[in-house]
Design a protein around this motif. Structure first.
Motif, PDB file in Angstrom:
ATOM      1  N   ALA A 187       0.673  -1.089  -0.799  1.00  0.00           N
ATOM      2  CA  ALA A 187       0.243  -0.031   0.086  1.00  0.00           C
ATOM      3  C   ALA A 187       0.381   0.935   0.167  1.00  0.00           C
ATOM      4  CB  ALA A 187      -0.895  -0.028   1.408  1.00  0.00           C
ATOM      5  N   ALA A 188       1.545   1.528   0.623  1.00  0.00           N
ATOM      6  CA  ALA A 188       3.021   3.053   1.191  1.00  0.00           C
ATOM      7  C   ALA A 188       3.275   2.866  -0.810  1.00  0.00           C
ATOM      8  CB  ALA A 188       3.415   2.139   1.956  1.00  0.00           C
ATOM      9  N   SER A 205      -9.344  18.598 -11.573  1.00  0.00           N
ATOM     10  CA  SER A 205      -9.651  18.621 -10.336  1.00  0.00           C
ATOM     11  C   SER A 205     -10.166  17.186  -9.902  1.00  0.00           C
ATOM     12  CB  SER A 205     -11.476  18.614 -10.971  1.00  0.00           C
ATOM     13  OG  SER A 205     -12.309  17.624 -11.315  1.00  0.00           O
ATOM     14  N   TRP A 206      -9.982  15.865 -10.172  1.00  0.00           N
ATOM     15  CA  TRP A 206     -10.549  14.542  -9.916  1.00  0.00           C
ATOM     16  C   TRP A 206      -8.601  13.883  -9.082  1.00  0.00           C
ATOM     17  CZ3 TRP A 206     -14.563  12.922  -7.854  1.00  0.00           C
ATOM     18  CH2 TRP A 206     -15.257  13.246  -8.210  1.00  0.00           C
ATOM     19  N   VAL A 207      -7.716  14.529 -10.673  1.00  0.00           N
ATOM     20  CA  VAL A 207      -6.321  13.969 -10.240  1.00  0.00           C
ATOM     21  C   VAL A 207      -5.844  14.692  -8.964  1.00  0.00           C
ATOM     22  CG1 VAL A 207      -4.113  13.849 -10.947  1.00  0.00           C
ATOM     23  CG2 VAL A 207      -6.103  13.626 -12.827  1.00  0.00           C
ATOM     24  N   ALA A 208      -6.280  15.928  -8.954  1.00  0.00           N
ATOM     25  CA  ALA A 208      -5.857  16.513  -7.250  1.00  0.00           C
ATOM     26  C   ALA A 208      -6.273  16.328  -6.306  1.00  0.00           C
ATOM     27  CB  ALA A 208      -5.809  18.580  -7.643  1.00  0.00           C
ATOM     28  N   GLN A 209      -6.952  15.525  -6.141  1.00  0.00           N
ATOM     29  CA  GLN A 209      -7.758  14.766  -4.745  1.00  0.00           C
ATOM     30  C   GLN A 209      -7.345  13.567  -4.711  1.00  0.00           C
ATOM     31  OE1 GLN A 209     -12.146  15.297  -4.147  1.00  0.00           O
ATOM     32  NE2 GLN A 209     -12.183  16.175  -6.334  1.00  0.00           N
ATOM     33  N   ILE A 214      -5.833   9.825  -0.702  1.00  0.00           N
ATOM     34  CA  ILE A 214      -5.016   8.864   0.102  1.00  0.00           C
ATOM     35  C   ILE A 214      -4.166   8.722   1.022  1.00  0.00           C
ATOM     36  CG2 ILE A 214      -2.753   7.204  -0.744  1.00  0.00           C
ATOM     37  CD1 ILE A 214      -3.257   7.035  -3.865  1.00  0.00           C
ATOM     38  N   ALA A 215      -3.229   9.720   1.433  1.00  0.00           N
ATOM     39  CA  ALA A 215      -2.359  10.224   2.634  1.00  0.00           C
ATOM     40  C   ALA A 215      -3.262  10.547   3.831  1.00  0.00           C
ATOM     41  CB  ALA A 215      -2.438  11.891   2.376  1.00  0.00           C
ATOM     42  N   ASP A 216      -4.855  10.577   3.850  1.00  0.00           N
ATOM     43  CA  ASP A 216      -5.838  10.044   4.479  1.00  0.00           C
ATOM     44  C   ASP A 216      -6.182   9.103   5.180  1.00  0.00           C
ATOM     45  OD1 ASP A 216      -5.448  13.725   4.999  1.00  0.00           O
ATOM     46  OD2 ASP A 216      -7.593  13.924   3.960  1.00  0.00           O
TER      47      ASP A 216
END
Length: 343
Positions: A187-188, A205-209, A214-216
């Motif tokens: 996963a990492a 707009s989706w790529v930026a999220q 993933i970090a959250d």
């Protein structure tokens, strides 16, 4: 492109390292060039004439008639039907491990209700591995999904869920052990360039999220998990169905060339998208078929399911959203997870 004098093209690039070594999943950068080289071969104008002599040689080795050979369109590796009963699958010589893991998976599932193909013969031709397998009967589920009644879809989703549960219940054989993945490491590692792996068709707009999402939510990946056999590509096209006594029934599943051993939830993410398409009752049917209560689909489950789709080596969010389009009100990845994975 002119075919070399041998039956198969010469492998003119260094063979990539195996993708799983000592539990660590790593795609060798050389694999991309090898994949592109193989795809160019598959797109030659006379692909049938280019590869058919090799397929015929394999058939001759194993007493398989060659008068009814037909190339299938789908898949990275080359697959030919040999009449109604057999299939010949020729694996790209750059990636011999595809044959190894498929062979190990089919053998592990041989006596289960999952009904994969059975291996008839295995060999190698000029550095290209191959399998001769029994041919499953029926058509791809993707070809009839939009035409059947909703009641049939619900019933088939329960059957798909049950098949996934049966697949994950098989014991991890000695042949499968080399494919056990260190799940936390996987996963990492997959998180590192997850946004870069997306198709150019995905809106900015989706790529930026993707990276913030993933970090959250990476902490939702279990650090301790019971490893199970994963197909990893449970899209609608890998399931075969056939009409029996007036209704469609699952007849089997194929293509284990990208299989591995890891967390069960990884294989529970694709069917709700490709078959559920944002309908909670379909997702419930899938979960119930898999022996799970719909109550498992809480917020953490929904977020982790989307996370697994984004961590997939060949993740393609633009394609997923084309298959299961979200309504206009869905503008964030959290909302997308709720739309696709609610039950």
């Amino acid at each position: 492109m002119t075919r070399p004098p041998l039956l198969l093209p010469t492998l003119d690039l260094p063979r990539p390292r195996q993708r799983i070594v000592d539990g660590r999943y790593r795609r060798d950068p050389r694999a991309i060039a090898c994949e592109e080289s193989h795809e160019r071969l598959r797109r030659v104008e006379d692909v049938e004439g280019f590869f058919r002599p090799a397929i015929e040689e394999i058939c001759r080795r194993h007493g398989v008639p060659t008068d009814r050979l037909r190339k299938f369109a789908r898949g990275f590796n080359l697959v030919y039907g040999a009449g109604e009963d057999l299939v010949v699958k020729l694996y790209c010589g750059y990636f011999p491990e595809d044959c190894d893991i498929e062979c190990a998976s089919l053998q592990a599932l041989e006596d289960t209700a999952v009904a994969p193909p059975r291996i008839v013969a295995r060999g190698e031709l000029e550095g290209w591995p191959y399998l001769v397998m029994t041919r499953l009967q029926g058509v791809e589920l993707s070809t009839i999904w939009d035409e059947i009644d909703e009641a049939d879809r619900i019933r088939l989703l329960r059957d798909v869920g049950a098949a996934v549960a049966d697949m994950q219940a098989v014991g991890i054989t000695d042949e499968l052990r080399p494919w056990i993945v260190d799940w936390t490491d996987f996963a990492a590692h997959q998180a590192i360039d997850a946004a870069d792996r997306q198709s150019e068709q995905l809106a900015a707009s989706w790529v930026a999220q993707i990276e913030p999402f993933i970090a959250d939510h990476l902490p939702l990946v279990p650090t301790q998990t019971t490893p199970v056999l994963l197909h990893t590509e449970l899209v609608d096209a890998v399931w075969l169905v056939q009409q029996r006594t007036g209704r469609w029934e699952l007849t089997g599943i194929y293509d284990f060339a990208d299989a591995m051993v890891g967390d069960a939830g990884y294989d529970l993410a694709a069917p709700p998208v490709f078959l559920g398409r944002g309908k909670a009752d379909r997702h419930r049917a899938f979960l119930e078929g898999a022996g799970l209560s719909p109550k498992v689909a809480d917020e953490a489950w929904r977020r982790r399911s989307l996370l697994y789709l984004l961590l997939h080596p060949y993740s393609n969010l633009a394609w997923y959203m084309k298959v299961a389009p979200p309504p206009p009100r869905v503008t964030t990845l959290e909302q997308l997870a709720d739309f696709w994975f609610a039950a």
